[in-house]
Design a protein around this motif. Structure first.
Motif, PDB file in Angstrom:
ATOM      1  N   PRO A 285      -4.051  10.976   1.062  1.00 30.22           N
ATOM      2  CA  PRO A 285      -2.681  10.876   1.581  1.00 30.22           C
ATOM      3  C   PRO A 285      -1.637  11.085   0.491  1.00 30.22           C
ATOM      4  O   PRO A 285      -0.756  10.259   0.308  1.00 30.22           O
ATOM      5  N   VAL A 286      -1.749  12.189  -0.267  1.00 31.21           N
ATOM      6  CA  VAL A 286      -0.772  12.480  -1.326  1.00 31.21           C
ATOM      7  C   VAL A 286      -0.344  13.940  -1.194  1.00 31.21           C
ATOM      8  O   VAL A 286      -1.029  14.738  -0.558  1.00 31.21           O
ATOM      9  N   PRO A 287       0.815  14.282  -1.799  1.00 33.40           N
ATOM     10  CA  PRO A 287       1.274  15.666  -1.712  1.00 33.40           C
ATOM     11  C   PRO A 287       0.238  16.624  -2.288  1.00 33.40           C
ATOM     12  O   PRO A 287      -0.511  16.219  -3.190  1.00 33.40           O
TER      13      PRO A 287
ATOM     14  N   VAL B 135       6.787   7.962   3.539  1.00 38.32           N
ATOM     15  CA  VAL B 135       5.554   8.516   2.954  1.00 38.32           C
ATOM     16  C   VAL B 135       4.335   8.025   3.735  1.00 38.32           C
ATOM     17  O   VAL B 135       3.429   8.792   4.057  1.00 38.32           O
ATOM     18  N   LEU B 136       4.341   6.737   4.077  1.00 41.91           N
ATOM     19  CA  LEU B 136       3.229   6.156   4.831  1.00 41.91           C
ATOM     20  C   LEU B 136       3.013   6.907   6.150  1.00 41.91           C
ATOM     21  O   LEU B 136       1.902   7.340   6.455  1.00 41.91           O
TER      22      LEU B 136
ATOM     23  N   GLY C 142      -1.226  10.784  -8.148  1.00 35.49           N
ATOM     24  CA  GLY C 142      -0.869  12.005  -7.426  1.00 35.49           C
ATOM     25  C   GLY C 142       0.238  11.763  -6.417  1.00 35.49           C
ATOM     26  O   GLY C 142       0.443  12.575  -5.513  1.00 35.49           O
ATOM     27  N   GLY C 143       0.921  10.620  -6.534  1.00 36.07           N
ATOM     28  CA  GLY C 143       1.875  10.191  -5.519  1.00 36.07           C
ATOM     29  C   GLY C 143       3.155  10.995  -5.470  1.00 36.07           C
ATOM     30  O   GLY C 143       3.363  11.925  -6.255  1.00 36.07           O
TER      31      GLY C 143
ATOM     32  N   TYR D  37       0.838  -1.201   0.000  1.00 32.52           N
ATOM     33  CA  TYR D  37       0.000   0.000   0.000  1.00 32.52           C
ATOM     34  C   TYR D  37       0.874   1.252   0.000  1.00 32.52           C
ATOM     35  O   TYR D  37       0.578   2.225  -0.710  1.00 32.52           O
ATOM     36  N   ALA D  38       1.965   1.232   0.783  1.00 32.22           N
ATOM     37  CA  ALA D  38       2.852   2.393   0.849  1.00 32.22           C
ATOM     38  C   ALA D  38       3.452   2.685  -0.529  1.00 32.22           C
ATOM     39  O   ALA D  38       3.570   3.850  -0.926  1.00 32.22           O
TER      40      ALA D  38
ATOM     41  N   ILE E 217      -7.177   4.683  -1.606  1.00 37.10           N
ATOM     42  CA  ILE E 217      -6.204   5.202  -0.655  1.00 37.10           C
ATOM     43  C   ILE E 217      -6.863   6.228   0.247  1.00 37.10           C
ATOM     44  O   ILE E 217      -7.756   6.968  -0.176  1.00 37.10           O
ATOM     45  N   SER E 218      -6.445   6.231   1.507  1.00 35.79           N
ATOM     46  CA  SER E 218      -7.027   7.152   2.481  1.00 35.79           C
ATOM     47  C   SER E 218      -6.061   7.288   3.656  1.00 35.79           C
ATOM     48  O   SER E 218      -5.358   6.327   3.986  1.00 35.79           O
ATOM     49  N   PRO E 219      -6.005   8.465   4.286  1.00 34.69           N
ATOM     50  CA  PRO E 219      -5.110   8.621   5.433  1.00 34.69           C
ATOM     51  C   PRO E 219      -5.439   7.665   6.573  1.00 34.69           C
ATOM     52  O   PRO E 219      -4.590   7.392   7.417  1.00 34.69           O
TER      53      PRO E 219
ATOM     54  N   ALA F 216       4.601  13.746  -8.100  1.00 34.48           N
ATOM     55  CA  ALA F 216       4.638  15.131  -7.609  1.00 34.48           C
ATOM     56  C   ALA F 216       6.042  15.705  -7.765  1.00 34.48           C
ATOM     57  O   ALA F 216       6.215  16.852  -8.200  1.00 34.48           O
TER      58      ALA F 216
ATOM     59  N   LEU G  32       1.066   4.538  -2.658  1.00 36.52           N
ATOM     60  CA  LEU G  32       1.081   5.978  -2.376  1.00 36.52           C
ATOM     61  C   LEU G  32       2.220   6.660  -3.107  1.00 36.52           C
ATOM     62  O   LEU G  32       2.078   7.772  -3.616  1.00 36.52           O
TER      63      LEU G  32
END
Lengths: 283, 260
Positions: free
Chosen positions: B38-40, B26-27, A130-131, A121-122, B228-230, A135, A125
């Motif tokens: 959870p992205v920039p 990042v996580l 948009g990761g 999952y990390a 994806i979600s915080p 970016a 991200l």
């Protein structure tokens, strides 16, 4: 204590673990092999023995393709991971001062301890539309639009390589620090340069450790379901993903079992191929 | 030349660390995100997702289940592995090499295959799926680990101490409890904690062998289905924290042993 009584006592100690392994590992495995020789008709399992599932696997392109995809991914992952991990292990073993090595090593394998699901999952991200990577690329003006990085084979391979670089760094490091510095010194005395010393002395001496780590990589990578499922998208499926599909969609245990047996067979072949260098007790 | 070579080494080390620590960084960073994605760009820090996760009854139930399954299965695996290691280290058994091989074998098989085999067995035997059916699978994968660690830790000095205790009149149980176990304490602890983390993090066996009550990795898996979600970051960071604490304990235990 008489030798006979001693042997009996020894069996008493080993028996519980042996029974557990027999009941919950050997028996299920035997059942799986037997199931793989049966057939699913409608919703009922028709006992075999027959090779229907195996024939279907090797004649149906969509199924056979899973094995090919798995092998391709695993081959790339194993080679890239070894190539990245070896220099890292060597730098930690030979450049980092001794008393810092333990700390550096623990840090280098820290993400090893995140669960499989969370680690994949990390990466989602990091690699997503948009990761973080996209970016950064757009922020630096290298690309205009976000690149499609996730839901690709590249993402699956990256996720795998990340995990196995840590694993291999650990095994190769353990090998390198066991080497006496006298080997390198002797080679230098005999006139070998840095490169020659490495190629002819250090590398052959650490080969067993490298092969053991590479074999472990192969086994774990071939059998993993999570990483391709989260990162790979659905355009191509690996063998474990296809096995899970058999279970989910139709409850086709015979076919899933046959594919699991094929997976085992591939791993066994890999074991035979590198058995010469492998020492299982070191794993 | 040598200086350039040195510099290259340090650059490589830095890059490798960047690659290895990037996803976890990042996580954890975006678990503090004050927003829905959870992205920039990063906004925050905020603890709202941690509050959200800690108030989520299903995730907390999964956490409790995971702790339960991990501690029970690690304890069972340790007990079985300890007895087997004692039996094989102390006595000369016929076929000892084969026995060791059988006990180690599950380590070389994919978790998926172990799970599939057990699932077929349970189906055939009419056993309903629960936390305990998954726990059985976790013992299968951790037993070889515990056995291997403990067997390797049993040296000749241990056997000498055991013999001395027996000569002084200690019964078999007393020898195990007062001599063998304390002398092996670091290895026992390390094996238990390792088995605990393996079970705690394990997904596929828990996914296939549980039904209504599930472990945390399975709960996280279903959370990920909705994208994806915080929240996923927050619970993922918590899971990571538990594993890191456990590993640090193992490291400290192992460090103490090497210093002694």
């Amino acid at each position: 204590m008489s030798p006979k009584a001693g042997t009996r006592q020894g069996w008493g100690f080993v028996a519980p673990a042996l029974l557990w392994t027999a009941a919950f590992f050997v028996a299920p495995f035997a059942l799986m092999v037997w199931l793989s020789l049966s057939r699913l008709e409608g919703r009922t399992v028709v006992p075999g023995p027959g090779l229907d599932n195996y024939i279907r696997f090797f004649t149906e392109p969509s199924l056979l393709r899973g094995l090919v995809v798995s092998l391709e991914i695993t081959a790339v992952v194993t080679v890239v991971s070894v190539a990245l991990a070896y220099p890292l292990a060597a730098i930690i073993a030979f450049r980092v001062p001794r008393r810092w090595q333990r700390v550096v090593l623990v840090l280098a394998i820290l993400p090893f301890w995140t669960s499989y699901v969370v680690r994949s999952y990390a990466w989602l991200l990091v690699l997503g539309q948009g990761g973080a990577v996209n970016a950064a690329l757009m922020g630096l003006g290298i690309t205009e639009a976000p690149l499609q990085l996730s839901a690709t084979r590249f993402a699956t391979v990256t996720g795998f390589v990340h995990f196995f670089v840590m694993l291999l760094t650990l095994t190769i490091y353990a090998n390198l620090v066991q080497l006496s510095p006298n080997y390198a010194r002797a080679a230098a005395d005999l006139g070998a340069g840095r490169v020659a010393t490495f190629v002819h002395v250090i590398l052959p001496l650490t080969l067993p450790g490298v092969v053991t780590g590479a074999f472990l990589t192969f086994v774990l990578c071939m059998g993993d379901y999570i990483t391709p499922q989260i990162l790979g998208g659905n355009r191509e499926l690996t063998l474990p993903q296809l096995i899970m599909m058999q279970l989910g969609r139709r409850g086709d245990f015979p076919m899933a079992s046959a594919m699991a047996v094929i997976l085992m067979a591939v791993v066994s072949l890999a074991y035979l191929a590198c058995a010469r260098w492998l020492r299982v007790e070191r794993i | 030349m040598t200086r350039a070579w040195h510099l290259l080494g340090w650059v490589y080390l830095a890059l490798a660390f960047g690659f290895i620590l990037l996803p976890v960084g990042v996580l954890v960073l975006f678990s503090f995100q004050d927003g829905r994605l959870p992205v920039p760009p990063f906004r925050g820090p905020s603890l709202r997702w941690y509050a959200d996760v800690l108030a989520d009854r299903r995730l907390m139930a999964g956490l409790g289940n995971s702790l339960l399954v991990a501690s029970v299965s690690a304890t069972v695996a340790l007990g079985l592995g300890f007895l087997a290691a004692v039996g094989l280290a102390r006595h000369r058994l016929p076929g000892a090499a084969l026995l060791r091989l059988v006990l180690i074998a599950p380590m070389t098989v994919s978790y998926l295959i172990i799970a599939l085999g057990l699932l077929s067995l349970y189906n055939r035997a009419g056993v309903g799926l629960s936390l305990w059916t998954a726990g059985v699978g976790h013992v299968v994968i951790n037993l070889p680990l515990c056995f291997a660690i403990l067997y390797a830790a049993m040296g000749p000095h241990l056997r000498a101490a055991e013999r001395a205790a027996r000569d002084l009149g200690a019964g078999e149980a007393a020898v195990l409890w007062h001599v063998t176990a304390p002398m092996l304490a670091p290895a026992l602890l390390a094996a238990w904690f390792l088995a605990f983390t393996f079970s705690w993090d394990e997904f596929i066996i828990a996914f296939l062998l549980t039904r209504f009550d599930v472990t945390l990795p399975v709960e996280i898996w279903s959370l990920l289905r909705s994208g994806i979600s915080p929240r996923a970051n927050a619970i993922g960071s918590l899971v990571f924290l538990v594993s890191v604490v456990v590993v640090m304990v193992v490291q400290l235990v192992a460090l103490r042993r090497t210093r002694r």
